[in-house]
Each structure stands twice: as C-alpha cells, then as structure tokens.
Design a protein around this motif. Structure first.
Motif, PDB file in Angstrom:
ATOM      1  N   TYR A 101       0.569  -1.203   0.054  1.00 56.38           N
ATOM      2  CA  TYR A 101       0.128  -0.826   0.334  1.00 56.38           C
ATOM      3  C   TYR A 101       1.083   1.360   0.086  1.00 56.38           C
ATOM      4  O   TYR A 101       1.767   0.936   0.472  1.00 56.38           O
ATOM      5  CB  TYR A 101      -0.805   0.114   0.873  1.00 56.38           C
ATOM      6  N   LYS A 103       1.008   4.962   0.739  1.00 56.63           N
ATOM      7  CA  LYS A 103      -0.661   5.546   1.721  1.00 56.63           C
ATOM      8  C   LYS A 103      -0.938   7.207   1.319  1.00 56.63           C
ATOM      9  O   LYS A 103      -2.040   7.574   0.649  1.00 56.63           O
ATOM     10  CB  LYS A 103       0.278   6.269   2.910  1.00 56.63           C
ATOM     11  N   LYS A 104       0.180   7.903   0.367  1.00 60.43           N
ATOM     12  CA  LYS A 104       0.278   9.098  -0.451  1.00 60.43           C
ATOM     13  C   LYS A 104      -0.547   9.377  -1.918  1.00 60.43           C
ATOM     14  O   LYS A 104      -1.576   9.879  -1.948  1.00 60.43           O
ATOM     15  CB  LYS A 104       2.190   9.499  -0.935  1.00 60.43           C
ATOM     16  N   TYR A 105      -0.661   7.917  -2.646  1.00 55.70           N
ATOM     17  CA  TYR A 105      -1.456   7.934  -3.210  1.00 55.70           C
ATOM     18  C   TYR A 105      -2.772   7.345  -3.026  1.00 55.70           C
ATOM     19  O   TYR A 105      -4.037   6.600  -4.020  1.00 55.70           O
ATOM     20  CB  TYR A 105      -0.821   7.595  -4.988  1.00 55.70           C
ATOM     21  N   ARG A 106      -3.002   6.274  -2.465  1.00 58.57           N
ATOM     22  CA  ARG A 106      -4.103   5.444  -1.616  1.00 58.57           C
ATOM     23  C   ARG A 106      -4.110   4.324  -2.238  1.00 58.57           C
ATOM     24  O   ARG A 106      -5.653   4.190  -3.279  1.00 58.57           O
ATOM     25  CB  ARG A 106      -4.935   5.750  -1.714  1.00 58.57           C
ATOM     26  N   ARG A 107      -3.116   4.121  -2.574  1.00 60.79           N
ATOM     27  CA  ARG A 107      -3.555   3.358  -3.650  1.00 60.79           C
ATOM     28  C   ARG A 107      -2.337   1.748  -3.108  1.00 60.79           C
ATOM     29  O   ARG A 107      -1.580   1.871  -3.054  1.00 60.79           O
ATOM     30  CB  ARG A 107      -2.740   3.487  -5.494  1.00 60.79           C
ATOM     31  N   PHE A 108      -2.686   0.434  -3.940  1.00 59.60           N
ATOM     32  CA  PHE A 108      -1.657  -0.656  -3.797  1.00 59.60           C
ATOM     33  C   PHE A 108      -0.631  -0.630  -5.404  1.00 59.60           C
ATOM     34  O   PHE A 108      -1.458  -0.446  -6.284  1.00 59.60           O
ATOM     35  CB  PHE A 108      -2.394  -2.110  -3.182  1.00 59.60           C
TER      36      PHE A 108
END
Length: 165
Positions: A101, A103-108
């Motif tokens: 994950y 965190k900055k882009y809220r993606r995996f």
C-alpha cells in the motif's frame, strides 16, 4: 563378484558416498523367525497440521535436510508460493506475490519476492506448482525454508504472472 557389487550400487544408491540415516543403527540383530522384514526407516511428524507424505514413510532416500526424515524442525513462518525454478539439486525457487500500500496515492502496487527453499525427494515438484514452505534453521547461504506440502499444477500460467494465494 565385483560386477555384482557395482551393479547393486548403481541400482540402489544414487550418491557417491554410503547413505544411511543418523537415527538408524544399520548392524542391528534381526529376528530369524520374522515373516515380514520391515525396512529400517526413521520418520517424524512435522506437526502444525501438516501430513507426512507417503513417499517419506515408504521411500528409500536419505536427506538430512528433509523435515520428515532429517534433522530439521519447522518453526516460524508458513508461506505459500509458486515454483518458478527447479534447476538446483534439491533446491527450488518460490515466487511470492503481494500488494504493497502506498499511503500518498491511496493505492496498492504489485510486488514479489523470490525465496529459495529446500525440496525433499519425497515431493515431485515441477515449475508452475504451488508449494507450502515452512521456515527452518539456515540450511545454506540463501536457503532458510523447507517444502512441507505440494499441490500439482492446475493451469499453465507464465512465470511472472501475478497470483495471490
């Protein structure tokens, strides 16, 4: 006489040195009246809900790094992965895919690790199979896992295809 001994060694043994399990005393006295001669073989249960394979119980191989017939205990992590290489002798490469994950882009993002594992002769592992590996003491410089279960290949996929287990 010499040719018979050479023939016997070629058919039974596949290593250069004499192979025997450490826990077995080869020169034990046998019962003369016994009808069925049971092969001397030491086998243990790994525990953790893992079944000992029949090939380990009935086999004739000698492997001191096998978790079922050797001096190795399984402790720590139990992982599943895809076999991507069986080119080494009794060692395989297992690919583990996972998601990380950001965190900055809220993606995996997809990531993977290759793990070297010792594969006992009781498992007939091929590339593309799914294996369960258990952590053990270091067996070599890069080998710290041991194969404890094996699932045959279901569908043919590429080596680098992302697969979660």
């Amino acid at each position: 006489m010499c040719s018979i001994i050479v023939w016997w060694r070629l058919t039974i043994e596949n290593e250069k040195a004499y192979q025997s399990q450490d826990a077995i005393f080869v020169a034990r006295k046998r019962n003369v009246n016994a009808k069925k001669v049971k092969a001397m073989r030491w086998v243990k249960s790994v525990g953790l809900g893992i079944k000992t394979p029949d090939a380990a119980i009935e086999g004739t191989y000698v492997d001191k790094k096998c978790p079922f017939t050797g001096n190795v205990s399984i402790r720590g992590k139990i992982l599943k992965g895809l076999v991507i290489s069986t080119k080494m002798k009794r060692t395989i490469v297992v690919r583990r895919d996972y998601l990380h994950y950001i965190k900055k882009y809220r993606r995996f993002e997809k990531r993977h690790k290759n793990i070297h594992a010792h594969c006992s002769p009781c498992f007939a592992v091929k590339e593309g199979d799914i294996v369960t590996i258990g952590q053990c003491r270091p067996l070599a410089k890069t080998v710290k896992f041991n194969v404890v279960a094996h699932e045959a290949q279901r569908a043919k996929t590429g080596k680098k295809t992302f697969r979660m287990f």
